[in-house]
Design an enzyme around this catalytic site. Structure first.
Site, PDB file in Angstrom:
ATOM      1  N   ARG A  22       0.821  -1.219   0.000  1.00  0.00           N
ATOM      2  CA  ARG A  22       0.000   0.000   0.000  1.00  0.00           C
ATOM      3  C   ARG A  22       0.850   1.262   0.000  1.00  0.00           C
ATOM      4  NH1 ARG A  22      -2.219   3.600   3.104  1.00  0.00           N
ATOM      5  NH2 ARG A  22      -1.299   2.809   5.023  1.00  0.00           N
ATOM      6  N   CYS A 160      -7.349   1.182  12.238  1.00  0.00           N
ATOM      7  CA  CYS A 160      -6.187   0.486  12.805  1.00  0.00           C
ATOM      8  C   CYS A 160      -6.504   0.048  14.226  1.00  0.00           C
ATOM      9  CB  CYS A 160      -4.974   1.390  12.753  1.00  0.00           C
ATOM     10  SG  CYS A 160      -4.454   1.611  11.048  1.00  0.00           S
ATOM     11  N   ARG A 180      -4.890  -3.572  14.861  1.00  0.00           N
ATOM     12  CA  ARG A 180      -4.393  -4.563  13.896  1.00  0.00           C
ATOM     13  C   ARG A 180      -3.053  -4.160  13.294  1.00  0.00           C
ATOM     14  NH1 ARG A 180      -4.538  -2.604   8.844  1.00  0.00           N
ATOM     15  NH2 ARG A 180      -5.844  -0.770   8.612  1.00  0.00           N
ATOM     16  N   SER A 181      -2.769  -2.847  13.256  1.00  0.00           N
ATOM     17  CA  SER A 181      -1.615  -2.338  12.535  1.00  0.00           C
ATOM     18  C   SER A 181      -1.144  -1.082  13.244  1.00  0.00           C
ATOM     19  CB  SER A 181      -2.068  -2.027  11.097  1.00  0.00           C
ATOM     20  OG  SER A 181      -1.066  -1.375  10.357  1.00  0.00           O
ATOM     21  N   CYS A 182       0.156  -0.982  13.519  1.00  0.00           N
ATOM     22  CA  CYS A 182       0.618   0.130  14.360  1.00  0.00           C
ATOM     23  C   CYS A 182       1.942   0.699  13.873  1.00  0.00           C
ATOM     24  CB  CYS A 182       0.750  -0.381  15.799  1.00  0.00           C
ATOM     25  SG  CYS A 182       1.256   0.887  16.942  1.00  0.00           S
ATOM     26  N   ASN A 191      -1.991   6.702  19.787  1.00  0.00           N
ATOM     27  CA  ASN A 191      -2.923   5.648  20.204  1.00  0.00           C
ATOM     28  C   ASN A 191      -2.860   5.385  21.705  1.00  0.00           C
ATOM     29  OD1 ASN A 191      -2.175   4.062  17.064  1.00  0.00           O
ATOM     30  ND2 ASN A 191      -4.027   5.207  17.560  1.00  0.00           N
ATOM     31  N   HIS A 221       5.076  -1.931  13.685  1.00  0.00           N
ATOM     32  CA  HIS A 221       6.149  -1.728  12.704  1.00  0.00           C
ATOM     33  C   HIS A 221       6.788  -0.345  12.757  1.00  0.00           C
ATOM     34  CE1 HIS A 221       2.159  -1.029  10.760  1.00  0.00           C
ATOM     35  NE2 HIS A 221       2.733   0.124  10.437  1.00  0.00           N
ATOM     36  N   ILE A 222       8.006  -0.310  12.228  1.00  0.00           N
ATOM     37  CA  ILE A 222       8.724   0.951  12.025  1.00  0.00           C
ATOM     38  C   ILE A 222       9.021   1.015  10.523  1.00  0.00           C
ATOM     39  CG2 ILE A 222      10.869   2.210  12.515  1.00  0.00           C
ATOM     40  CD1 ILE A 222      11.002   0.727  15.215  1.00  0.00           C
ATOM     41  N   TYR A 223       8.573   2.087   9.846  1.00  0.00           N
ATOM     42  CA  TYR A 223       8.852   2.225   8.408  1.00  0.00           C
ATOM     43  C   TYR A 223      10.355   2.439   8.198  1.00  0.00           C
ATOM     44  CZ  TYR A 223       3.856   2.543   7.365  1.00  0.00           C
ATOM     45  OH  TYR A 223       2.514   2.259   7.224  1.00  0.00           O
TER      46      TYR A 223
HETATM   47  N1  LIG Z   1       1.302   5.787   8.178  1.00  0.00           N
HETATM   48  C1  LIG Z   1       0.344   6.185   9.032  1.00  0.00           C
HETATM   49  N2  LIG Z   1       0.648   6.255  10.343  1.00  0.00           N
HETATM   50  C2  LIG Z   1      -0.291   6.640  11.243  1.00  0.00           C
HETATM   51  O1  LIG Z   1       0.035   6.696  12.436  1.00  0.00           O
HETATM   52  C3  LIG Z   1      -1.602   6.963  10.778  1.00  0.00           C
HETATM   53  C4  LIG Z   1      -1.890   6.885   9.392  1.00  0.00           C
HETATM   54  N3  LIG Z   1      -0.895   6.493   8.549  1.00  0.00           N
HETATM   55  N4  LIG Z   1      -3.103   7.222   8.890  1.00  0.00           N
HETATM   56  C5  LIG Z   1      -4.228   7.504   9.763  1.00  0.00           C
HETATM   57  C6  LIG Z   1      -3.815   8.045  11.070  1.00  0.00           C
HETATM   58  C7  LIG Z   1      -3.344   9.464  11.122  1.00  0.00           C
HETATM   59  N5  LIG Z   1      -2.424   9.441  12.261  1.00  0.00           N
HETATM   60  C8  LIG Z   1      -1.375  10.322  12.443  1.00  0.00           C
HETATM   61  C9  LIG Z   1      -1.022  11.184  11.425  1.00  0.00           C
HETATM   62  C10 LIG Z   1       0.018  12.069  11.577  1.00  0.00           C
HETATM   63  C11 LIG Z   1       0.709  12.102  12.785  1.00  0.00           C
HETATM   64  C12 LIG Z   1       1.825  13.109  12.944  1.00  0.00           C
HETATM   65  O2  LIG Z   1       2.287  13.678  11.982  1.00  0.00           O
HETATM   66  N6  LIG Z   1       2.270  13.369  14.154  1.00  0.00           N
HETATM   67  C13 LIG Z   1       3.370  14.282  14.433  1.00  0.00           C
HETATM   68  C14 LIG Z   1       2.929  15.665  14.824  1.00  0.00           C
HETATM   69  C15 LIG Z   1       1.497  15.991  14.722  1.00  0.00           C
HETATM   70  C16 LIG Z   1       1.156  17.420  15.119  1.00  0.00           C
HETATM   71  O3  LIG Z   1       1.990  18.325  14.971  1.00  0.00           O
HETATM   72  O4  LIG Z   1       0.023  17.630  15.569  1.00  0.00           O
HETATM   73  C17 LIG Z   1       4.177  13.709  15.583  1.00  0.00           C
HETATM   74  O5  LIG Z   1       5.337  14.106  15.688  1.00  0.00           O
HETATM   75  O6  LIG Z   1       3.628  12.939  16.380  1.00  0.00           O
HETATM   76  C18 LIG Z   1       0.362  11.251  13.813  1.00  0.00           C
HETATM   77  C19 LIG Z   1      -0.688  10.354  13.632  1.00  0.00           C
HETATM   78  C20 LIG Z   1      -2.375   8.114  12.803  1.00  0.00           C
HETATM   79  N7  LIG Z   1      -2.654   7.347  11.635  1.00  0.00           N
HETATM   80  O1  LIG Z   2      -4.600   5.077  14.728  1.00  0.00           O
HETATM   81  C1  LIG Z   2      -3.787   4.683  13.865  1.00  0.00           C
HETATM   82  C2  LIG Z   2      -4.071   4.732  12.507  1.00  0.00           C
HETATM   83  C3  LIG Z   2      -3.138   4.289  11.635  1.00  0.00           C
HETATM   84  N1  LIG Z   2      -1.954   3.793  12.058  1.00  0.00           N
HETATM   85  C4  LIG Z   2      -0.962   3.341  11.045  1.00  0.00           C
HETATM   86  C5  LIG Z   2      -0.627   1.885  10.974  1.00  0.00           C
HETATM   87  C6  LIG Z   2      -0.136   1.734   9.539  1.00  0.00           C
HETATM   88  O2  LIG Z   2       1.215   2.176   9.444  1.00  0.00           O
HETATM   89  C7  LIG Z   2      -1.026   2.711   8.783  1.00  0.00           C
HETATM   90  C8  LIG Z   2      -2.247   2.056   8.183  1.00  0.00           C
HETATM   91  O3  LIG Z   2      -1.869   1.227   7.150  1.00  0.00           O
HETATM   92  P1  LIG Z   2      -2.613  -0.159   6.789  1.00  0.00           P
HETATM   93  O4  LIG Z   2      -1.987  -0.535   5.479  1.00  0.00           O
HETATM   94  O5  LIG Z   2      -4.079   0.137   6.656  1.00  0.00           O
HETATM   95  O6  LIG Z   2      -2.291  -1.125   7.883  1.00  0.00           O
HETATM   96  O7  LIG Z   2      -1.448   3.659   9.750  1.00  0.00           O
HETATM   97  C9  LIG Z   2      -1.644   3.758  13.398  1.00  0.00           C
HETATM   98  O8  LIG Z   2      -0.552   3.343  13.823  1.00  0.00           O
HETATM   99  N2  LIG Z   2      -2.587   4.195  14.263  1.00  0.00           N
END
Ligand SMILES: Nc1nc(=O)c2c([nH]1)NC[C@@H]1CN(c3ccc(C(=O)N[C@@H](CCC(=O)O)C(=O)O)cc3)CN21
Ligand SMILES: O=c1ccn([C@H]2C[C@H](O)[C@@H](COP(=O)(O)O)O2)c(=O)[nH]1
Length: 283
Positions: A22, A160, A180-182, A191, A221-223
């Site tokens: 994905r 997730c 399911r995915s973190c 979270n 996971h860690i990307y």
């Molecule tokens: N790859 C991925 N990881 C995720 O954790 C995630 C998704 N996708 N998609 C749906 C939601 C969106 N979430 C997110 C998205 C962005 C941040 C982020 O950028 N956090 C920054 C700062 C945020 C801020 O300034 O408010 C951080 O440093 O934690 C965290 C969780 C969690 N979820």
């Molecule tokens: O609350 C959340 C929402 C999303 N994530 C992360 C976990 C994955 O890295 C991606 C979602 O990808 P999938 O391919 O749908 O598993 O977003 C999270 O940690 N916490």
């Protein structure tokens, strides 16, 4: 938060490299992690080895509780975290169910508050739980689930953290949350805060005491583009003691959460932290 750092170290030491189609990235991955948060003693599980933007995490939770389906509503509450998934995700942009700019589709809170019944009408899973817990009832099915495979094609992302089970022992409320995915560097930072705050809020509005929150994660996971920062920055830092979360005591009902609550009703007291780390985000 030693348990968070232990999980990160475990992934670094024992993770497997898994291709993710994905996102087109590889993830260092382990299966099965169990975390626990002491809500009773208000040990707020915020990450201290970097600055955490906890108000954005709580805003996401309030948006789910309100049944939001739109990234603009999340922004208005105080978080931009859904912008990318709503507006910068090729497969969702091409999806005929997408209603336009900022639409997230039938994800999370939509399922939690308006699960579509085949016979017509909707189910409000959260209202049922609040009603029961307010009466001291735990029917062993106080479950809110966002996981609706029949409607995955109608949302921008599968949930997730997808299911939360509330349990009453006497007048003490516990919560078990399943993920399911973190994305451990980014998502888990949010979270952990959400699981803790969900239990604290539900105890407060149902007139129960908060107990323990259990957070069960499957794929952690860690990307690949986050690994250097995790290994060479975050994991070299010593954590500080947990601070406390203060919630406005005037929040007394689900209606309050749905109507007037803002991020000003939440405050973290005594938050000591290391400097921010900006981890890459994968859409
Ligand atoms: N790859 C991925 N990881 C995720 O954790 C995630 C998704 N996708 N998609 C749906 C939601 C969106 N979430 C997110 C998205 C962005 C941040 C982020 O950028 N956090 C920054 C700062 C945020 C801020 O300034 O408010 C951080 O440093 O934690 C965290 C969780 C969690 N979820
Ligand atoms: O609350 C959340 C929402 C999303 N994530 C992360 C976990 C994955 O890295 C991606 C979602 O990808 P999938 O391919 O749908 O598993 O977003 C999270 O940690 N916490």
């Amino acid at each position: 938060m030693r348990q968070y750092l232990d999980l990160c170290q475990n992934i670094v030491d024992n993770g497997h490299w898994i291709e993710n189609e994905r996102t087109g990235k590889r993830c260092l991955t382990i299966i099965n992690a169990d975390l626990e948060y002491d809500v009773k003693n208000n040990q707020f599980p915020i990450i201290t080895t970097r600055k955490s933007f906890y108000k954005a995490a709580i805003a996401e939770l309030i948006g789910y509780i309100r049944g939001y389906d739109n990234a603009a509503d999340f922004r208005a509450l105080g978080t931009k975290t859904w912008d990318m998934n709503a507006n910068d995700n090729a497969s969702w942009l091409a999806n005929p169910h997408r209603k336009g700019e900022d639409d997230m589709g039938r994800v999370y809170g939509v399922q939690g508050r308006r699960w579509q019944k085949t016979s017509g009408g909707t189910v409000d899973q959260l209202a049922k739980i609040v009603d029961n817990l307010s009466k001291g009832v735990d029917d062993r099915g106080e479950i809110i689930t966002f996981y609706n495979p029949g409607e995955f094609d109608m949302g921008c992302l599968r949930p997730c953290m997808h299911t939360h089970t509330f349990s009453l022992l006497g007048d003490t409320l516990h919560l078990t949350s399943y993920q399911r995915s973190c994305d451990v560097p980014l998502g888990l930072n949010f979270n952990q805060i959400q699981v803790f705050t969900f239990l604290a809020l539900m105890a407060q509005i149902t007139g129960n005491k908060a107990g323990t929150a259990y957070h069960k994660i499957i794929n952690a996971h860690i990307y690949e583009d986050q690994l250097d920062l995790m290994k060479n920055e975050q994991l070299t830092r010593e954590p500080f003691p947990s601070p406390q979360l203060k919630i406005n005591p005037d929040i007394k009902s689900l209606k309050d959460l749905e109507t007037w609550v803002t991020m000003d009703d939440f405050e973290v007291v005594g938050y000591q932290h290391h400097e921010a780390i900006k981890y890459p985000f994968s859409v």
